[in-house]
Structure formats: structure tokens, C-alpha cells
Design a protein around this motif. Structure first.
Motif, PDB file in Angstrom:
ATOM      1  N   TYR A 179      68.417  66.353  18.648  1.00  0.00           N
ATOM      2  CA  TYR A 179      68.799  67.052  19.872  1.00  0.00           C
ATOM      3  C   TYR A 179      69.698  66.147  20.696  1.00  0.00           C
ATOM      4  O   TYR A 179      69.858  64.950  20.411  1.00  0.00           O
ATOM      5  N   GLY A 180      70.310  66.758  21.707  1.00  0.00           N
ATOM      6  CA  GLY A 180      71.207  65.990  22.552  1.00  0.00           C
ATOM      7  C   GLY A 180      71.589  66.757  23.791  1.00  0.00           C
ATOM      8  O   GLY A 180      70.909  67.718  24.187  1.00  0.00           O
ATOM      9  N   VAL A 202      70.879  56.337  30.742  1.00  0.00           N
ATOM     10  CA  VAL A 202      69.833  57.137  31.388  1.00  0.00           C
ATOM     11  C   VAL A 202      69.256  58.156  30.412  1.00  0.00           C
ATOM     12  O   VAL A 202      68.031  58.336  30.317  1.00  0.00           O
ATOM     13  N   LEU A 203      70.118  58.846  29.660  1.00  0.00           N
ATOM     14  CA  LEU A 203      69.633  59.810  28.672  1.00  0.00           C
ATOM     15  C   LEU A 203      68.745  59.117  27.637  1.00  0.00           C
ATOM     16  O   LEU A 203      67.701  59.650  27.241  1.00  0.00           O
ATOM     17  N   ASP A 204      69.164  57.945  27.209  1.00  0.00           N
ATOM     18  CA  ASP A 204      68.395  57.176  26.231  1.00  0.00           C
ATOM     19  C   ASP A 204      67.011  56.825  26.805  1.00  0.00           C
ATOM     20  O   ASP A 204      65.972  56.961  26.129  1.00  0.00           O
ATOM     21  N   ARG A 205      66.993  56.387  28.045  1.00  0.00           N
ATOM     22  CA  ARG A 205      65.713  56.026  28.676  1.00  0.00           C
ATOM     23  C   ARG A 205      64.807  57.242  28.815  1.00  0.00           C
ATOM     24  O   ARG A 205      63.593  57.171  28.526  1.00  0.00           O
ATOM     25  N   LEU A 206      65.362  58.370  29.240  1.00  0.00           N
ATOM     26  CA  LEU A 206      64.552  59.576  29.433  1.00  0.00           C
ATOM     27  C   LEU A 206      63.991  60.075  28.099  1.00  0.00           C
ATOM     28  O   LEU A 206      62.844  60.526  28.029  1.00  0.00           O
ATOM     29  N   ALA A 207      64.784  59.984  27.043  1.00  0.00           N
ATOM     30  CA  ALA A 207      64.302  60.393  25.725  1.00  0.00           C
ATOM     31  C   ALA A 207      63.195  59.460  25.245  1.00  0.00           C
ATOM     32  O   ALA A 207      62.214  59.903  24.629  1.00  0.00           O
ATOM     33  N   THR A 208      63.333  58.167  25.520  1.00  0.00           N
ATOM     34  CA  THR A 208      62.295  57.199  25.161  1.00  0.00           C
ATOM     35  C   THR A 208      60.998  57.513  25.894  1.00  0.00           C
ATOM     36  O   THR A 208      59.903  57.496  25.305  1.00  0.00           O
ATOM     37  N   LEU A 216      66.841  62.064  20.182  1.00  0.00           N
ATOM     38  CA  LEU A 216      68.100  62.303  20.889  1.00  0.00           C
ATOM     39  C   LEU A 216      69.155  61.414  20.234  1.00  0.00           C
ATOM     40  O   LEU A 216      69.101  60.190  20.350  1.00  0.00           O
ATOM     41  N   SER A 217      70.091  62.032  19.535  1.00  0.00           N
ATOM     42  CA  SER A 217      71.046  61.229  18.763  1.00  0.00           C
ATOM     43  C   SER A 217      72.437  61.847  18.717  1.00  0.00           C
ATOM     44  O   SER A 217      73.223  61.519  17.832  1.00  0.00           O
ATOM     45  N   ILE A 218      72.750  62.716  19.698  1.00  0.00           N
ATOM     46  CA  ILE A 218      74.041  63.394  19.645  1.00  0.00           C
ATOM     47  C   ILE A 218      74.420  63.857  21.047  1.00  0.00           C
ATOM     48  O   ILE A 218      73.569  64.314  21.815  1.00  0.00           O
ATOM     49  N   ILE A 219      75.683  63.685  21.401  1.00  0.00           N
ATOM     50  CA  ILE A 219      76.197  64.232  22.665  1.00  0.00           C
ATOM     51  C   ILE A 219      77.478  65.006  22.377  1.00  0.00           C
ATOM     52  O   ILE A 219      78.172  64.741  21.388  1.00  0.00           O
ATOM     53  N   GLN A 220      77.748  65.957  23.240  1.00  0.00           N
ATOM     54  CA  GLN A 220      78.985  66.732  23.147  1.00  0.00           C
ATOM     55  C   GLN A 220      79.643  66.721  24.519  1.00  0.00           C
ATOM     56  O   GLN A 220      78.999  66.980  25.539  1.00  0.00           O
ATOM     57  N   LEU A 221      80.934  66.423  24.554  1.00  0.00           N
ATOM     58  CA  LEU A 221      81.661  66.330  25.810  1.00  0.00           C
ATOM     59  C   LEU A 221      83.132  66.659  25.580  1.00  0.00           C
ATOM     60  O   LEU A 221      83.630  66.542  24.459  1.00  0.00           O
ATOM     61  N   PRO A 222      83.849  67.102  26.614  1.00  0.00           N
ATOM     62  CA  PRO A 222      85.262  67.453  26.432  1.00  0.00           C
ATOM     63  C   PRO A 222      86.132  66.214  26.282  1.00  0.00           C
ATOM     64  O   PRO A 222      86.026  65.266  27.067  1.00  0.00           O
ATOM     65  N   VAL A 223      86.983  66.232  25.259  1.00  0.00           N
ATOM     66  CA  VAL A 223      87.927  65.134  25.031  1.00  0.00           C
ATOM     67  C   VAL A 223      89.255  65.755  24.623  1.00  0.00           C
ATOM     68  O   VAL A 223      89.327  66.497  23.640  1.00  0.00           O
TER      69      VAL A 223
END
Length: 303
Positions: A151-152, A168-174, A184-191
Motif C-alpha cells: 500500500y501507499g 513522516v509516512l514511513d514513521r506512521l506506517a511503522t 507501505l512501499s509505494i507512492i504516486q505523485l505528479p511529475v
């Protein structure tokens, strides 16, 4: 090596969606990105036959936005408080929506589920952090039970607005998982060459793309053509700087695919010619970081 190509489905017309998915099935490391609110709420059902015929197709969906029909169904199921709800990442809604998505897509196990634009209704930083931690806990449950692989977060402006950061996302998932070995191992963002903040940061080894890459996460680039507007904003001269002989659209895709850290470029198209052209440039050698910086500077220069 450049990034891989994936089919984005946000702007693909419903009548073209099944054919686009079957076309994507013939691509290396085939990937489809969708959401329950895409195609006026029909995207999942339209994709299901192609997914059934091509079991190797990997599929990611999202949870967050509700169509009016979905909101009425969610309210009837008791998972949102009002049938007028348009966005939710509560634990009750996430459990309900991900199960509904698996059913509609015909998959017992989803390859990824994104929390969709959590910055949409964030309140203050503490409130958003609490909501994300709760959302991640639900998705951790589902990953541990084998119902999703990863998830991500899929965001439009969360990183640029400072709503959250990769650490922060990493800490919250931990915290949600109770261990550093979370899903949590994936992010999607506009590039893109227009929305270039993350692009420029990545070229200097900074920002969310570099931070996610450093953690071994996948980074998926959405809107590489800025909603289809970029080919009319760039010029053949700029395209030639990026990829000699390529169209403006293809050159812009090649640029994003060459951005350091990007794992996959999501192209929303139902046109066979556009898909084939994108496959060709994504499979070619990467454009150097120096060339990419030059093009970004040219585009940023005042007229």
C-alpha cells in the motif's frame, strides 16, 4: 535505465478502457492504475474482463474519493455518516471500499492500494497524521491477511503543500504495523516538465522521490503530460533536446521516465498509437540528468 510504463485510467474514456487494458497486458511488467471513482464509478467493472483474461496484469487501486452512488451505498452500509460524503479515509470506509474493489476487479489479492489524496481534507497536521496512521493500520491488516501486496499514498499536492513527508509516512506506517517491516512501499505523485518541483528536487538527490527511493519504495509518476496539456505547451525544439525524432508528447514522457528514482510512468491513453510510441521511448536509454536540467531551465525561462 528508464522507468517502466503503466496504464493510468483516470482520463481514458469508458468505451476505450477494456481495449487499453488488453493492450497494456502485452507490455513488459504490465501494470494498471485505477480508482473506484474513475470513469464515473465504472472503471473497476469495465476493467474486470481484461483482468480476468490476463492474470499476469498487476492492478493498483485507491480509496478515498466517493462518487454520489458510492456515497449512497457506503451510507446504507453504515460506513460513512452521510450520503453526501465525497472523501473519506476512515477505518470503516477503507475496509468496506477495499473489499468492494476486490469484488469489482475480480481479484482476491490487489497488487497495491493507495490512500487517495489524503491532503484533500486534512485539518491540522496532527489530525491528518492520526487519520493516516489509522488508515495504514487497516491496510497493514489486509496485507498481513494476503488481500493486498503493498500500500501507499497517491497524492496531488500533499508533498508540495507540506501536508506530509516521506519520513513522516514511513514513521506512521511503522507505528501502524508495530515494526519497521511494514507494507507501505509505494507512492504516486505528479511529475512532468510543468509540475517540475519534485522533478528538480530528484535531479539534485532531494525531495520525496529521492527519500522514497532511498527506502527502496516504488515511485509512480502521474500526469506526465499534465492532463494532456503539455504537448501544446512544449515545442518541437524542446522535444529535440530530449529525444531526437520523437513527438513532443513522447519526448515529455521520456523525460519523466528518465527522472532519477521514478519506477513507473503512468500514461492515461486509450489510443494504440500513443501507447506504442510511449513504449518505444520508455524502453530507450535514459536522458542524462544534465540534459534534463537544461530542458527544465529552458522551459522555466521567461519569454
Amino acid at each position: 535505465m528508464t522507468a517502466l510504463l503503466g496504464l493510468g485510467t483516470y482520463r481514458v474514456p469508458g468505451e476505450e478502457l477494456a481495449a487499453a487494458a488488453r493492450r497494456a497486458a502485452g507490455s513488459p511488467y504490465a501494470w494498471i492504475d485505477t480508482a473506484p471513482n474513475y470513469g464515473a464509478g465504472r472503471a473497476h467493472r469495465l476493467l474486470a474482463p481484461a483482468l480476468a483474461d490476463h492474470l499476469h496484469l498487476r492492478v493498483a487501486t485507491k480509496a478515498g474519493f466517493l462518487t454520489p452512488a458510492t456515497a449512497r451505498a457506503a451510507h446504507a452500509a453504515g460506513v460513512v455518516n452521510t450520503p453526501l460524503t465525497r472523501h473519506s479515509i476512515t477505518d470503516r470506509f477503507l475496509r468496506w471500499q477495499t473489499e468492494r474493489s476486490r469484488t469489482e476487479l475480480g481479484r482476491d489479492r490487489l497488487d497495491a492500494v493507495f490512500v487517495h489524496n489524503p491532503e484533500y481534507d486534512r485539518g491540522d497536521h496532527h489530525e491528518l497524521a492520526d487519520r493516516l496512521r489509522t488508515a495504514f493500520a487497516v491496510l497493514e491488516e489486509q496485507a498481513c491477511s494476503g488481500r493486498l501486496a503493498a500500500y501507499g499514498v497517491a497524492t496531488w499536492s500533499g508533498f508540495t503543500e507540506g501536508a506530509f513527508t516521506v519520513p513522516v509516512l514511513d514513521r506512521l506506517a511503522t507505528e501502524a504495523a508495530g515494526t519497521r517491516e511494514h507494507h507501505l512501499s509505494i507512492i504516486q505523485l505528479p511529475v512532468s516538465l510543468v509540475m517540475d518541483t519534485h522533478f528538480r528536487q530528484a535531479l539534485h538527490g532531494r525531495g520525496p522521490i529521492a527519500q522514497a527511493e532511498g527506502r527502496g519504495w516504488e515511485i509512480h509518476a502521474s500526469a506526465p503530460l499534465h492532463g494532456g496539456e503539455l504537448p501544446s505547451l512544449a515545442t518541437p525544439e524542446v522535444a529535440a533536446l530530449l529525444r531526437e525524432g520523437a513527438s513532443v508528447a513522447a519526448a515529455c514522457i521520456a523525460a519523466v521516465a528518465s527522472c532519477p528514482g521514478i519506477s513507473r510512468v503512468l500514461l492515461a491513453t486509450g489510443k494504440a498509437a500513443h501507447w506504442s510510441e510511449a513504449l518505444g521511448v520508455v524502453g530507450a536509454p535514459a536522458i542524462s540528468s544534465d540534459e534534463l536540467r537544461t530542458v527544465l531551465d529552458v522551459l522555466a525561462a521567461p519569454l
